[in-house]
Design an enzyme around this catalytic site. Structure first.
Site, PDB file in Angstrom:
ATOM      1  N   ARG A 150      45.043  25.055  55.119  1.00 28.16           N
ATOM      2  CA  ARG A 150      45.716  23.805  54.781  1.00 28.16           C
ATOM      3  C   ARG A 150      45.353  22.716  55.793  1.00 28.16           C
ATOM      4  NH1 ARG A 150      51.791  26.052  54.458  1.00 28.16           N
ATOM      5  NH2 ARG A 150      50.914  27.423  56.073  1.00 28.16           N
TER       6      ARG A 150
ATOM      7  N   LYS B  85      50.895  24.048  60.779  1.00 26.91           N
ATOM      8  CA  LYS B  85      51.515  25.161  61.502  1.00 26.91           C
ATOM      9  C   LYS B  85      51.764  24.790  62.954  1.00 26.91           C
ATOM     10  CE  LYS B  85      52.510  28.558  60.113  1.00 26.91           C
ATOM     11  NZ  LYS B  85      53.825  28.910  59.528  1.00 26.91           N
TER      12      LYS B  85
ATOM     13  N   TYR C 117      55.515  22.225  61.109  1.00 22.63           N
ATOM     14  CA  TYR C 117      56.386  23.398  61.075  1.00 22.63           C
ATOM     15  C   TYR C 117      56.335  24.054  62.448  1.00 22.63           C
ATOM     16  CZ  TYR C 117      56.457  23.079  55.961  1.00 22.63           C
ATOM     17  OH  TYR C 117      56.633  22.638  54.666  1.00 22.63           O
TER      18      TYR C 117
ATOM     19  N   HIS D 253      59.229  26.529  63.720  1.00 29.34           N
ATOM     20  CA  HIS D 253      59.882  27.845  63.712  1.00 29.34           C
ATOM     21  C   HIS D 253      60.104  28.345  65.147  1.00 29.34           C
ATOM     22  CE1 HIS D 253      59.295  27.960  59.391  1.00 29.34           C
ATOM     23  NE2 HIS D 253      58.001  27.750  59.552  1.00 29.34           N
TER      24      HIS D 253
ATOM     25  N   GLU E 282      60.883  22.030  59.168  1.00 26.65           N
ATOM     26  CA  GLU E 282      61.842  22.943  58.540  1.00 26.65           C
ATOM     27  C   GLU E 282      63.294  22.646  58.875  1.00 26.65           C
ATOM     28  OE1 GLU E 282      60.775  25.019  62.419  1.00 26.65           O
ATOM     29  OE2 GLU E 282      59.702  23.845  60.899  1.00 26.65           O
TER      30      GLU E 282
ATOM     31  N   VAL F  17      63.257  29.977  48.124  1.00 26.75           N
ATOM     32  CA  VAL F  17      62.259  31.050  48.045  1.00 26.75           C
ATOM     33  C   VAL F  17      62.680  32.088  47.013  1.00 26.75           C
ATOM     34  CG1 VAL F  17      61.231  33.001  49.283  1.00 26.75           C
ATOM     35  CG2 VAL F  17      61.370  30.773  50.379  1.00 26.75           C
TER      36      VAL F  17
ATOM     37  N   VAL G 202      65.400  35.278  53.042  1.00 28.97           N
ATOM     38  CA  VAL G 202      66.584  34.824  53.775  1.00 28.97           C
ATOM     39  C   VAL G 202      66.209  33.660  54.684  1.00 28.97           C
ATOM     40  CG1 VAL G 202      68.334  35.499  55.462  1.00 28.97           C
ATOM     41  CG2 VAL G 202      67.588  37.116  53.707  1.00 28.97           C
TER      42      VAL G 202
ATOM     43  N   VAL H 280      59.127  37.064  53.282  1.00 34.84           N
ATOM     44  CA  VAL H 280      58.779  35.650  53.402  1.00 34.84           C
ATOM     45  C   VAL H 280      59.420  35.041  54.644  1.00 34.84           C
ATOM     46  CG1 VAL H 280      58.802  33.412  52.211  1.00 34.84           C
ATOM     47  CG2 VAL H 280      58.578  35.519  50.888  1.00 34.84           C
TER      48      VAL H 280
ATOM     49  N   ILE I 294      59.302  36.117  57.575  1.00 32.01           N
ATOM     50  CA  ILE I 294      58.658  36.618  58.791  1.00 32.01           C
ATOM     51  C   ILE I 294      58.336  35.501  59.773  1.00 32.01           C
ATOM     52  CG2 ILE I 294      56.301  36.529  57.862  1.00 32.01           C
ATOM     53  CD1 ILE I 294      57.828  39.298  60.131  1.00 32.01           C
ATOM     54  N   ASP I 295      58.143  34.268  59.280  1.00 33.50           N
ATOM     55  CA  ASP I 295      57.874  33.169  60.217  1.00 33.50           C
ATOM     56  C   ASP I 295      59.100  32.784  61.030  1.00 33.50           C
ATOM     57  OD1 ASP I 295      59.245  31.974  58.151  1.00 33.50           O
ATOM     58  OD2 ASP I 295      57.724  30.483  57.681  1.00 33.50           O
TER      59      ASP I 295
ATOM     60  N   ASN J 158      52.112  32.708  56.948  1.00 34.33           N
ATOM     61  CA  ASN J 158      51.677  31.453  56.315  1.00 34.33           C
ATOM     62  C   ASN J 158      51.189  31.733  54.897  1.00 34.33           C
ATOM     63  OD1 ASN J 158      49.406  32.819  57.395  1.00 34.33           O
ATOM     64  ND2 ASN J 158      48.190  30.940  57.433  1.00 34.33           N
TER      65      ASN J 158
END
Length: 371
Positions: A15, A75, A94, A96, A118, A178, A238, A266, A268-269, A300
């Site tokens: 991306r 990212k 993003y 995280h 986010e 999600v 979640v 999903v 995991i990030d 990702n």
């Protein structure tokens, strides 16, 4: 303002943070856009596409970071980029951070202004996370279906079954953006789908939306364990904004699943919501097996469909990029409450409580830092 668009260096990340249309909007507003050569190639966007809209192409990441007042990424910055961050520079991407102690420390030391896509929040929605959540939710079922194939290590189950053969059981833990997109695609492929969530109003909404096509269950340890045990495919969906994901699927639950089942986490990030997801993977090497269950922990997921993801991301982020460029960092965050919620680290202070708690760091409210 000089707005920098560096090439993403995360493994298998194709991306780019801005389309040529985004560059055009910034240039038209009187700003300068600095694009690292080749930054858009993974998304099918050539340097010439950006130059045609008035952007300036720079040869390497160091040049972009050195000149730009604001860095716009996809990212989180990786260790090679830490030394490039500087005091007073806006880093908009993003982040995280609850799952990234080293990056949090680097941002604090740099005294840059770190704004996380986010955690930009409008009401109870996360508008800059939404497009990637939509893509990741839909992709989670696509990749889960692929890894259920026997050749990929799965049990050899077709999600929709065929006449005379039962369809697969898909369990989605989390009924947000999600989870809703994952459920939609799984139902579209003919699977039997169950969604668990702690928010009963959300479950009522899903029930009204999909009716008898979708099974909804209140999320608690007993119900999660019962649903996961029967699942062919589990989707971890979640989200606690800005915080580490809670471990809702325990190792014991995973061990109770039948061999060849698949889990796609999903979350995991943000550290993952499945206890056995103890490390991240890449698109080049996306899975590992534990207790006979195939684990997919790519942080990702939308990077697998970079052109779609790049355009969707720019659609969402561009208004905020323009706001920051037009007004400058301090006036923009003072005058826009949703954007202010995106500020995680600024002037060496952690200003997002969930991040501070995750790393046992002092939390300083943004208004105190701004004065």
């Amino acid at each position: 303002m000089k707005v920098g668009v560096p090439t993403e260096i995360k493994t298998d990340e194709n991306r780019v943070s801005m389309t040529p249309a985004g560059a055009s909007a910034l240039v038209s507003a009187g700003h300068e856009v600095l694009v690292q050569s080749g930054a858009g190639m993974g998304s099918g966007l050539a340097d010439a596409d950006y130059q045609a809209q008035g952007a300036r192409i720079l040869p390497d990441a160091a040049s972009v970071w050195a000149e730009a007042d604001m860095i716009v990424k996809v990212k989180e910055p990786l260790p090679p980029e830490y030394p490039l961050m500087r005091e007073g520079q806006i880093v908009f991407t993003y982040l995280h951070l609850a799952a990234e102690p080293d990056l949090t420390e680097a941002l604090v030391k740099s005294k840059s202004h770190a704004i996380a896509y986010e955690t930009v929040e409008v009401g109870r929605t996360l508008p800059l996370l939404t497009p990637m959540s939509e893509i990741a939710g839909r992709m989670s079922v696509q990749v889960g279906s692929h890894f259920l194939e026997k050749r990929q290590g799965g049990k050899g189950v077709l999600l929709g079954g065929v006449p005379g053969v039962a369809q697969a059981e898909v369990v989605v833990v989390g009924g947000g953006m999600v989870g809703t997109n994952a459920a939609r695609i799984a139902m579209g492929l003919g699977a039997k789908v169950t969604v668990l969530d702690i928010n009963l109003d959300r479950l009522r909404y899903l029930d009204e939306l999909y009716g008898a096509r979708l099974q909804t269950m209140a999320s608690n340890p007993f119900n999660v364990a019962e649903a996961v045990k029967k699942a062919d495919l589990v989707i971890g969906a979640v989200l606690v904004p800005g915080a580490r994901a809670p471990k809702l699927v325990s190792e014991a639950m995973v061990a109770a699943m039948s061999p060849g089942s698949v889990i796609v986490d999903v979350a995991i990030d943000q550290g993952g919501c499945v206890e056995t997801m103890d490390h991240t993977t890449t698109h080049s090497n996306p899975t590992f097996v534990k207790h006979g269950v195939v684990h997919y922990s790519v942080p990702n997921i939308p990077g697998a469909v970079p052109r779609t993801a790049t355009f969707a991301l720019t659609n969402a982020t561009l208004p905020y990029v323009l706001l920051l460029a037009n007004k400058g960092y301090e006036d923009a965050v003072r005058g826009n409450a949703p954007l202010a919620k995106g500020v995680n680290v600024t002037r060496g202070k952690v200003t997002y409580k969930a991040v501070a708690l995750a790393h046992n760091l002092p939390y300083v409210p943004l208004e105190e830092v701004l004065g």
